[in-house]
Design an enzyme around this catalytic site. Structure first.
Site, PDB file in Angstrom:
ATOM      1  N   ASP A  23      30.281  49.543  24.719  1.00 28.03           N
ATOM      2  CA  ASP A  23      30.418  50.265  25.989  1.00 28.03           C
ATOM      3  C   ASP A  23      29.372  51.376  26.107  1.00 28.03           C
ATOM      4  O   ASP A  23      28.914  51.919  25.109  1.00 28.03           O
ATOM      5  CB  ASP A  23      31.829  50.856  26.084  1.00 28.03           C
ATOM      6  CG  ASP A  23      32.186  51.249  27.510  1.00 28.03           C
ATOM      7  OD1 ASP A  23      31.530  50.749  28.459  1.00 28.03           O
ATOM      8  OD2 ASP A  23      33.104  52.065  27.685  1.00 28.03           O
ATOM      9  N   ASN A  71      34.881  41.684  34.099  1.00 29.29           N
ATOM     10  CA  ASN A  71      33.473  41.952  34.447  1.00 29.29           C
ATOM     11  C   ASN A  71      32.968  41.071  35.595  1.00 29.29           C
ATOM     12  O   ASN A  71      31.974  41.395  36.242  1.00 29.29           O
ATOM     13  CB  ASN A  71      32.551  41.787  33.232  1.00 29.29           C
ATOM     14  CG  ASN A  71      32.633  42.921  32.231  1.00 29.29           C
ATOM     15  OD1 ASN A  71      32.345  42.741  31.049  1.00 29.29           O
ATOM     16  ND2 ASN A  71      33.030  44.108  32.675  1.00 29.29           N
TER      17      ASN A  71
END
Ligand code: FPP
Length: 250
Positions: A23, A71
């Site tokens: 991330d 996503n």
């Protein structure tokens, strides 16, 4: 300094499996006044370094959360850019993967990926299948809840076909019907970028993992950071539900 971190690792107590939520790519890019995609490109350098670092010390499994089910909701340009980055990276890195004896695997909904991406992945999985170094598991179009629903479907089908009695369902039955059936549970979860969440990653498999949340953004993370995490892991006591005294008496 680098070799010092490496030599601090106890090779007798290595984790078998490290899982990483990569991330912070977007924030890293924004900090530099660039588009988010620039961050993903930077992240590929970290992927290379961490795979190398895992292989160098003999880690058996490394799972990388490269693209979650959620996503797909990102802007189309970012999704397209990530898919094409994936295809290019795998194509470009194949020689390197062979040289380092890396075996590539995937978990997630391969059918949801664009044809070109799926084809590139299947080729790389086939070509690297007999490599004996670290197994790198790319989680693509993956989420823990998706995987658990799939597992329930597979087991229900076996019951429907009279191949399984509901009374016979054990933890082992669940394990065998997850995407990770051939992969041991992670000992370590790392999430870079400073957020304290697991975001639908390996929900079943992380039951006893040790969690690490470095504040570094993924594009700044390197093999030395991985090694330092392993050193820290080795100083933690894992009790698996037992008392500290029970664990120490072994
Ligand atoms: C999360 O950062 C990162 C991703 C969704 C993609 C990770 C993919 C790569 C590093 C490339 C993968 C390549 C290979 C070869 C496996 P974010 O965009 O959520 O960052 P933010 O939290 O700062 O917005």
């Amino acid at each position: 300094m680098i070799s010092e971190i490496k030599s601090n690792i106890n090779r007798e107590m290595l984790p078998q499996h490290i899982a990483i939520i990569m991330d912070g790519n977007g924030r890293w890019a924004k900090q530099q006044g660039r588009e988010r995609v620039y961050g993903h490109q930077g992240g590929v350098e970290s992927v290379r370094s961490v795979i190398e670092g895992a292989g160098e010390i003999g880690i058996k499994f490394l799972t990388l959360y490269a693209f979650s089910t959620e996503n797909w909701n990102r802007p189309k340009e970012e999704v397209d850019a990530l898919m094409s980055l994936l295809v290019r990276s795998i194509h470009h890195e194949l020689d390197n993967l062979m040289k380092n004896q890396v075996r590539l695997l995937t978990i997630g909904d391969m059918n949801a990926l664009p044809d070109e991406c799926r084809k590139e992945l299947l080729d790389a999985i086939r070509i690297t299948a007999h490599n004996t170094g670290v197994s790198v598991v790319l989680a693509l179009s993956y989420s823990g809840r998706w995987e658990i629903v799939e597992m329930a479907r597979k087991i229900a089908q076996q019951v429907k076909n009279n191949r399984l009695n509901p009374e016979e369902i054990q933890e082992e039955t669940v394990i065998q019907n997850l995407n990770t059936d051939q992969i041991p549970d992670p000992d370590i979860l790392i999430r870079t970028g400073g957020e304290l969440r697991i975001s639908n990653f390996l929900l079943w498999q992380l039951a006893y993992a040790e969690f690490f949340f470095p504040t570094k953004m993924w594009p700044d993370f390197r093999k030395e950071d991985l090694w330092q995490t392993i050193v820290d892991f080795q100083s933690r006591e894992r009790r698996f539900g037992k008392t500290g005294e029970q664990v120490c008496s072994h």
